[in-house]
Write an enzyme that holds these catalytic residues in place. Sequence first.
Site, PDB file in Angstrom:
ATOM      1  N   GLU A 109       0.874  -1.283   0.110  1.00  0.00           N
ATOM      2  CA  GLU A 109       0.054  -0.201  -0.017  1.00  0.00           C
ATOM      3  C   GLU A 109       1.091   1.119   0.129  1.00  0.00           C
ATOM      4  O   GLU A 109       0.690   2.209   0.795  1.00  0.00           O
ATOM      5  CB  GLU A 109      -1.071  -0.075   1.168  1.00  0.00           C
ATOM      6  CG  GLU A 109      -1.994  -1.201   1.344  1.00  0.00           C
ATOM      7  CD  GLU A 109      -2.784  -1.156   2.614  1.00  0.00           C
ATOM      8  OE1 GLU A 109      -2.711  -0.283   3.253  1.00  0.00           O
ATOM      9  OE2 GLU A 109      -3.718  -1.869   2.374  1.00  0.00           O
TER      10      GLU A 109
ATOM     11  N   GLU B 130      -4.556  -8.777   1.237  1.00  0.00           N
ATOM     12  CA  GLU B 130      -5.593  -8.629   2.529  1.00  0.00           C
ATOM     13  C   GLU B 130      -6.924  -8.399   2.261  1.00  0.00           C
ATOM     14  O   GLU B 130      -7.309  -7.722   1.323  1.00  0.00           O
ATOM     15  CB  GLU B 130      -4.910  -7.077   2.968  1.00  0.00           C
ATOM     16  CG  GLU B 130      -3.346  -7.040   3.655  1.00  0.00           C
ATOM     17  CD  GLU B 130      -3.087  -5.874   4.461  1.00  0.00           C
ATOM     18  OE1 GLU B 130      -3.986  -5.133   4.953  1.00  0.00           O
ATOM     19  OE2 GLU B 130      -1.961  -5.490   4.219  1.00  0.00           O
TER      20      GLU B 130
END
Length: 916
Positions: free
Chosen positions: A496, A589
């Site tokens: 991210e 995730e």
Amino acid sequence: MIARALLFGLLLAPLLALASPRERILLDSGWRFHRGDPPGVDGRLDYDVRPQVAQSADGKVADARPDAAEKVEADRPVLKPWILPSANPLLPAGRRHRRPAGEPPGGDVAFLQPDFDDSGWDAVTLPHDWAIAGPFLVEGPYGGMGRLPSWGVGWYRRTLELPAGVAGRSLFLDVGGAMSYATVWLNGRLVGGWPYGYNSWRLDLTPYARPGERNTLAIRLDNPPESARWYPGGGLYRDVWLTVADPVHVAQWGSFVTTPEVSAEAATVQLRIEVDNDGRSAARVEVASELFALDADGRREGTAVARIAPAILHVPAGSSARTEGRARIAQPRLWGPPPEQQPHRYLAITTISRDGRVLDRYETRFGIREVEWDPDRGVVVNGRHVPLRGVNQHHDLGALGAAFNVRAAERQLEILRGMGVNAIRLAHNPPDPQLLELTDRMGLLVIDEVFDSWEKKKTPLDFHLVFPDWHEADLRAMLRRDRNHPSVILWSVGNEVGEQYDGQAGAEIGRRLVAIVREEDPTRPATASMNWAKADMPFPAAFDVVNLNYQGEGIRQAPEFEGTERIRTPPSYPAFRAAFPDKVIFGSETASAFSSRGVYLFPVSPEASAPVRDGRGGDSAIRQVSGYELHAVDFGSSADKVFATLDRHPYVAGEFVWNGFDYLGEPTPYYDARSSYSGMIDLAGFPKDRYWLYQSRWRPDLPMAHLLPHWTWPGREGQVTPVHVFTSGDEAELFVGGVSQGRKKKGPYQYRLRWDDVVYRPGELRVQAYRDGQPWASDTVRTAGAAATLEATADRARIAGDGRDLAFVEVRVLDAAGRPVPAATDLLRFRVEGPAVLVATDNGDATDMTAFPSPERKAFSGKALAIVRGIPGQSGTATLTVESGTLQAAKVGIQIEAATGDAAQPSVVPAHAGTR
Ligand code: GAL
């Protein structure tokens, strides 16, 4: 100290007498430790000048957009120019750093002087986490980093008694990981250092060592505040080794095994060896390797199964050279994930010799397997499709903190495997090297990840400060160290990262990192996890595999998030599939669902997935989230919603749930707690209800049924108390006090059976599950009476007395009839007698601020944990006693065995009792 020095001298001398080609000496004891610098250092030992940070609130939303770096020019001398050359062995010739002429600043600092008297410092044994003992920082904005004092300066010193015989040999300090900004001095002279706390690194001590004398090693660590989104730990938290080798030796991580051809009949093993020559004259050496099979415990079996023909290699003085050879192994025993496959391993022993004299012997463990990345099916290992049933794991080991412990890590993996986990994503940094030995041995697939940030920052003083100078060395370090592990199937270069938002410029950094991966390991793909970049942006195109965080299910799609400035994304698997039909896609995730073990809040949401709010899954007054397992972080989804998304998009290769074990820090949604709520297993290692929801899906052939909530609700008589059931069956009938509440069948995209109108009456709650109409599994819970007795159960009856092995003791509060008291919070007192010590206690309560080493701890939801370690060199029976007021005490005996290295085989997979 003297005993240690003597021992060291004794240890090394006979080995040298035998001309042992290479020796690795574990430097775990004999250390002295001190927090803080002596007066007058005044920043002279700083690695670099850091941006000023005002203490900030740390309850930042995890998916907040990372910020641009702040540029700070050093306006005073710093150590960076002296430390950068430590990266040189990992950098290509054109990009190496030159050590500045002259002496580095701070050379007069007392703590690095050989004659400094450190006898008043603490005696410590490695691995050591300086912050885990607490106390917890109850006040202040410290939840994000776990409310433990991990930041600041710490010093470690010890002597190295080097025998005269090491003259002319190469001496290296090998550090598994040091948190963080390590600087090393030997005999008062600066050797080098390493900023990133999660990598393993090596320094060449040879030029600074004094053979035949007592040498002094001093290591300073300088952990920045506001540098992590979770608990980083602090100190020399992994093993540290001294390696003694001939000047002509296999380079650091200098072997690389690949298996270009794999079939049931034969495999080709290709082994590349890099040899360093630190000597003053060129060397002409012979390099030969033998390959052996290893048994399930990693021990060498029988004679060599193949040989790589000797090669002659010329290694110029002060330089390196490589050789590559091949061997064929007939009927290879392949490495693959159980239960369908077995994780067989091999060992290559490489010998470097000159004129018949062995200069070096080097061992490389490896596995033979073929991994295919099939965009339609996902990951295929040795021809068999393996759906990814993965979890994300942070590096801390709960009450033991960051200090790595093999048994504690093994226990985590065993508990995870009991749930059906076959894959682990190492979020968001390289692990202790021994963790990959465990995943190799257990047959778990691994995503090895190197960075949580690149140039942009998530916290003010995180890795972005050193990314420009260190990313190449840090990435190459992970790749070289870990590329021989068969469990590693994918490299992740980032999580991210803020560069997702930067169009081509961000993608370009991604491409540069992928190019480094290709250079070090052309056999595995590279990825970076994306929670923001969309299918039509430049960023995802830079990677081989599409890794989505939360985007697959869609992010903040509920109407209540309309108009939010946060990330809001529709379900995205189809868009990525359309844009990248040739790439494997999966959820790196998923979920980020929250719950507190054994806590159930009412009313129960009718939705299958919802954010946490007061009165809706959460209670900010007690800082707990409901165990009905329906609530998630605002950008996440419940397990049920993720399952439905995956089942609707069968090309998705699987998921890595956020996350496996609760971890220290990032206690969303209650930042005045100490640890996370997102684990399927709490910080103490006790499964939350979700554990059985995943098990019902991931182990479909295991007959199981799990009821929730517990059934001890004094005061709720006559009130609606919903009952949910997780089962690998397809249908179930619920009975309250023997009265049927109806039989229910799972509909399409339903993963739990729910009876939301059940009225609470004390007594027995029972479920009978069915599969294909046949009885399949059952579960029963009964209303408990008052707490009357304690029960203590050790995960293993025998442990090694090696100062490292551990017993994990689960304590339960029971009523007079032996039924668990599910809400018990009795204060427990722990005592160990015999050849063992109590290391820590815990209960999995994210709000418990009792320091981990405390021998007193309240039970949480009826349970607590004690961690016991044998005293090195002692053996016999140790007894742990647990007491609480008038409750009947519990005792458990643990056999501490004289350390032989062979601890009793553990078995800690949580059994689903069937009756509770
Ligand atoms: C993700 C992040 C993880 C963790 C998680 C918590 O965005 O990658 O590190 O913060 O959210 O929900």
